[in-house]
Design a protein around this motif. Sequence first.
Motif, PDB file in Angstrom:
ATOM      1  N   SER A 589      26.467  41.590  53.224  1.00  0.00           N
ATOM      2  CA  SER A 589      27.470  40.783  54.324  1.00  0.00           C
ATOM      3  C   SER A 589      28.472  40.803  53.689  1.00  0.00           C
ATOM      4  O   SER A 589      28.997  40.715  52.244  1.00  0.00           O
ATOM      5  CB  SER A 589      26.582  39.493  54.785  1.00  0.00           C
ATOM      6  OG  SER A 589      26.818  38.828  53.453  1.00  0.00           O
ATOM      7  N   ARG A 593      30.549  34.696  59.674  1.00  0.00           N
ATOM      8  CA  ARG A 593      30.003  33.430  60.783  1.00  0.00           C
ATOM      9  C   ARG A 593      30.697  31.604  61.596  1.00  0.00           C
ATOM     10  O   ARG A 593      30.609  32.305  62.466  1.00  0.00           O
ATOM     11  CB  ARG A 593      28.795  33.672  61.177  1.00  0.00           C
ATOM     12  CG  ARG A 593      28.001  32.589  60.432  1.00  0.00           C
ATOM     13  CD  ARG A 593      26.394  32.818  60.233  1.00  0.00           C
ATOM     14  NE  ARG A 593      26.159  33.700  59.686  1.00  0.00           N
ATOM     15  CZ  ARG A 593      24.653  34.703  59.667  1.00  0.00           C
ATOM     16  NH1 ARG A 593      23.595  33.995  60.864  1.00  0.00           N
ATOM     17  NH2 ARG A 593      24.497  35.839  59.445  1.00  0.00           N
ATOM     18  N   ALA A 599      30.377  36.318  68.758  1.00  0.00           N
ATOM     19  CA  ALA A 599      29.639  38.325  68.669  1.00  0.00           C
ATOM     20  C   ALA A 599      31.124  38.981  68.260  1.00  0.00           C
ATOM     21  O   ALA A 599      31.463  38.662  68.944  1.00  0.00           O
ATOM     22  CB  ALA A 599      29.152  38.473  69.388  1.00  0.00           C
ATOM     23  N   ASN A 600      31.029  40.386  67.196  1.00  0.00           N
ATOM     24  CA  ASN A 600      31.476  41.153  66.734  1.00  0.00           C
ATOM     25  C   ASN A 600      32.492  40.699  65.743  1.00  0.00           C
ATOM     26  O   ASN A 600      33.018  41.446  65.234  1.00  0.00           O
ATOM     27  CB  ASN A 600      32.281  41.868  68.697  1.00  0.00           C
ATOM     28  CG  ASN A 600      31.387  42.542  69.339  1.00  0.00           C
ATOM     29  OD1 ASN A 600      30.508  42.690  69.604  1.00  0.00           O
ATOM     30  ND2 ASN A 600      32.164  43.310  69.802  1.00  0.00           N
ATOM     31  N   ASN A 603      29.898  41.260  60.295  1.00  0.00           N
ATOM     32  CA  ASN A 603      29.279  42.116  60.162  1.00  0.00           C
ATOM     33  C   ASN A 603      28.206  42.066  58.674  1.00  0.00           C
ATOM     34  O   ASN A 603      28.799  41.605  57.588  1.00  0.00           O
ATOM     35  CB  ASN A 603      30.988  43.516  59.672  1.00  0.00           C
ATOM     36  CG  ASN A 603      30.927  44.063  60.231  1.00  0.00           C
ATOM     37  OD1 ASN A 603      30.373  43.913  62.123  1.00  0.00           O
ATOM     38  ND2 ASN A 603      32.708  44.242  60.002  1.00  0.00           N
ATOM     39  N   TYR A 612      17.753  42.569  65.528  1.00  0.00           N
ATOM     40  CA  TYR A 612      19.072  42.954  64.513  1.00  0.00           C
ATOM     41  C   TYR A 612      18.990  43.746  63.329  1.00  0.00           C
ATOM     42  O   TYR A 612      19.957  43.820  62.097  1.00  0.00           O
ATOM     43  CB  TYR A 612      19.354  41.376  64.726  1.00  0.00           C
ATOM     44  CG  TYR A 612      19.018  40.440  65.745  1.00  0.00           C
ATOM     45  CD1 TYR A 612      19.288  41.269  66.695  1.00  0.00           C
ATOM     46  CD2 TYR A 612      19.333  38.880  65.384  1.00  0.00           C
ATOM     47  CE1 TYR A 612      19.313  39.847  67.622  1.00  0.00           C
ATOM     48  CE2 TYR A 612      19.131  38.294  66.573  1.00  0.00           C
ATOM     49  CZ  TYR A 612      19.262  39.008  67.588  1.00  0.00           C
ATOM     50  OH  TYR A 612      19.153  38.228  69.233  1.00  0.00           O
ATOM     51  N   GLY A 615      22.270  47.054  62.051  1.00  0.00           N
ATOM     52  CA  GLY A 615      23.683  46.241  62.119  1.00  0.00           C
ATOM     53  C   GLY A 615      23.820  44.993  62.578  1.00  0.00           C
ATOM     54  O   GLY A 615      23.711  44.400  63.556  1.00  0.00           O
ATOM     55  N   ALA A 616      23.952  43.740  61.844  1.00  0.00           N
ATOM     56  CA  ALA A 616      24.514  42.178  62.535  1.00  0.00           C
ATOM     57  C   ALA A 616      25.078  42.400  62.991  1.00  0.00           C
ATOM     58  O   ALA A 616      26.750  42.137  62.046  1.00  0.00           O
ATOM     59  CB  ALA A 616      23.474  41.631  61.628  1.00  0.00           C
ATOM     60  N   HIS A 617      26.379  41.631  63.770  1.00  0.00           N
ATOM     61  CA  HIS A 617      27.409  41.091  64.235  1.00  0.00           C
ATOM     62  C   HIS A 617      27.163  39.987  65.208  1.00  0.00           C
ATOM     63  O   HIS A 617      27.928  39.993  66.478  1.00  0.00           O
ATOM     64  CB  HIS A 617      27.433  42.315  65.600  1.00  0.00           C
ATOM     65  CG  HIS A 617      28.032  43.216  64.584  1.00  0.00           C
ATOM     66  ND1 HIS A 617      28.647  43.264  63.572  1.00  0.00           N
ATOM     67  CD2 HIS A 617      27.029  44.858  65.117  1.00  0.00           C
ATOM     68  CE1 HIS A 617      28.172  45.309  63.208  1.00  0.00           C
ATOM     69  NE2 HIS A 617      27.262  45.967  64.214  1.00  0.00           N
ATOM     70  N   ASP A 623      24.240  43.557  67.764  1.00  0.00           N
ATOM     71  CA  ASP A 623      23.654  44.126  66.986  1.00  0.00           C
ATOM     72  C   ASP A 623      23.437  45.414  67.175  1.00  0.00           C
ATOM     73  O   ASP A 623      22.420  45.480  68.670  1.00  0.00           O
ATOM     74  CB  ASP A 623      22.870  43.252  66.571  1.00  0.00           C
ATOM     75  CG  ASP A 623      23.338  41.954  66.154  1.00  0.00           C
ATOM     76  OD1 ASP A 623      24.300  42.171  65.551  1.00  0.00           O
ATOM     77  OD2 ASP A 623      22.013  40.095  66.682  1.00  0.00           O
ATOM     78  N   LYS A 625      19.537  48.300  66.006  1.00  0.00           N
ATOM     79  CA  LYS A 625      18.119  47.591  65.876  1.00  0.00           C
ATOM     80  C   LYS A 625      18.857  49.171  64.752  1.00  0.00           C
ATOM     81  O   LYS A 625      19.072  50.656  65.048  1.00  0.00           O
ATOM     82  CB  LYS A 625      16.840  47.756  66.528  1.00  0.00           C
ATOM     83  CG  LYS A 625      17.194  48.849  67.296  1.00  0.00           C
ATOM     84  CD  LYS A 625      15.851  48.319  68.388  1.00  0.00           C
ATOM     85  CE  LYS A 625      15.681  49.546  69.741  1.00  0.00           C
ATOM     86  NZ  LYS A 625      15.025  48.191  70.122  1.00  0.00           N
ATOM     87  N   SER A 677      23.797  37.008  53.751  1.00  0.00           N
ATOM     88  CA  SER A 677      23.871  36.855  54.326  1.00  0.00           C
ATOM     89  C   SER A 677      24.850  35.524  54.034  1.00  0.00           C
ATOM     90  O   SER A 677      24.416  35.290  52.973  1.00  0.00           O
ATOM     91  CB  SER A 677      23.625  36.788  56.034  1.00  0.00           C
ATOM     92  OG  SER A 677      22.987  35.013  55.682  1.00  0.00           O
TER      93      SER A 677
END
Length: 712
Positions: A589, A593, A599-600, A603, A612, A615-617, A623, A625, A677
């Motif tokens: 990561s 956050r 959101a967005n 990353n 998710y 790519g996690a957002h 996100d 999968k 993360s």
Amino acid sequence: MLKNKLLYSLIILVFTGSAFAQKDIDVNSPGAGNPILPGWFADPTIKKFGDIYYIYATTDNEMLASGAPTVWYSKDFKNWYNYIMQIPSFSAKSITNFWAPDIVEGGDGKYYLYFGNCEIGCNIYGYVSDSPVGPWKKLSENDTPVISNGYPRENFPSLDAQFFRDTDGKIYGYWGTWVHYNGGYAVGELNQKNMSEMVHSKNIPLSQTPAPFEAAYMMKKGSKYILMYSGASCHDETYNVRYSYSDSPYGPFTPGKNNPILSTNENQTVHGPGHHSVLQENNDYYIVYHKHDYPMTRGGLARQVCIDKMIFENDSTIQKVVPSSKGIEDLLKSDVPENIAFQAKTSASSFYHLKSTQYDYEYKPSFATDDNNATLWKAADNTSPQYLIIDLGAEKKVKRVMTQFEFASYYYQYKLEYSADGKKWNLYADKSKNRTAGSPMIDDNDVTARYLKLTVLATEKTGLYAAVWNIKVYSSLFNLPLQLRNSASKTSPAVKSSKKLLVDFDANKSQTNSAINSVSNKGSIGGIFTKSGDVFLEKVDGIKAFHFKNGAFTLDKAVPKSLAWNGSYTIATWVKNPEVAKEGEILASWCDRTEFGLANSYNALAYYSGNYGAGAHLDGHFDMKYAKVPEADKWHHIVLTFDGVLEKVYVDGVLDNSQSMLLSSAIDKAKIIIGASDIGENFSGFMASLRMYDYALNEQDLIKLMNETKPK
């Protein structure tokens, strides 16, 4: 008999002519009337004050729809101008959320602006001005909301407020979002003595507004109160507009006929329409709403404002609205002269070809001269300079050029040149040092030219493309509706990609000590990765690898500015995951956050089986999968790339999934972390290497990288 034949022919002609007039056009057609605004805007409130139309809207396509507070204005309902409003920040923090604004003209002649915000509680806040565009003053210096979270009942989310002035002069408010979870909408009366509090508020039961979601809007038709609202989900094609009616502003409300009255059309060119307001012109009604873009951006938050005719059968019945790309006929005659660049031939330094698992679409240079706000020219990548050339067909007088860049509230640095032969160029306008946003950007001169060349040199935000909705050219000057100019930004132009390998984290380049505590970064930004928790250097399957049990490595260097906001990246790693979990398991990561929590703005590359999982957002609507989760207990080469438009995940050199999106990466307080993360979510498995770049590698380069770095 002859008369009957003539009458029959006339009837056929009238009906076929009427049917032809109702026929829609292709979403990419030149001169299409929808969308009406060039850019990413949602939740539109339309008003007419004097002889000027105003559209107040959520600025979309960044950080969960958290862009600048802007307003669009027009005199002819065809040529729209954007202005960034000056709104004082909260005492505790600056305003990021400017959601679903509405405006009311008070009995004192002042203008009262209301909008939703979730930064210090999901509340509705109020501001006042002598003008519809500000400058604005707080209604409460203590930031007391006009409608607070939990009002009129506990835990009620007070967002999406819209106000309605009844024929007796009273002003009512209607609000609520996610109301299917929260027991229905709310209604109350606005105290007109201070315009800053609601009285006599109560809940509208769910049964009176079936299948609701958000965005209540009240209007009156004859003696009936029409409560319109949006249902289903704003993130996909199910979003729609519905209505109920009553004899009282408080209800009880009876669900209307023909529900939903506005929905995704059959060919899905009008996708997910909703969150609307209504314009009444004499006896005609028009619904102003947003729809999703095409190709659709992941999560459905790259929305655009449209308008279509709305017809009442009687005071309590609305016909189904026919959503269109064509839009409506001109409401007024425009004084703006002919756009001599309309459908002019174009060429460009490059253009973007979107090829994903969902779409195959080209952002052609010709889209810049088609006077269609659904289409735009976009360069092939987010490097600069990039240029667009317009051929007017013959030498013509050029006195004004109006350019609508992709993002209305961020500045672009550019220059305009002109030429008679397309070879020798002269300067028309120099905006190479520009720091003022605007849409359109207006450049005046007095030249004769056949060719015009727009060269985009830099952008305010990292990763923005050279991209233009429309460029319009005029042979004569004309008056603008208002003399407004945005304030210059204090932000320097965005840092550009270094086109380098930033992080090189490789077990083969590390010492053999199993109790390793730090690892040198061999990438261009240098620094030391320091271990926390349990990570060991081991050999597995004869391969030297880091064994993450409940630990991570954190780099002591700041995240490079080239990865900020919409900056491109590639992150590639060789990993073996003994057991693929349903959640958690972050491989790397590089965002924080807690900075925005939206959101967005976040990353991370993940390896687990949930929604998710690649790519996690921060939100399941955004996100990405894995289409096919990489098999457990085997070595895989996993790559996540983002080029500023398209995010892709590759597994063992094969594209697994992709999605269109725009990121607003929060890196200011972030660290590059490998194996976890910013809040944990530790990876439990083996990693032979990880490499990170501040640009998107193409498929051929990824396969080459996979082969070169395959662990042995």
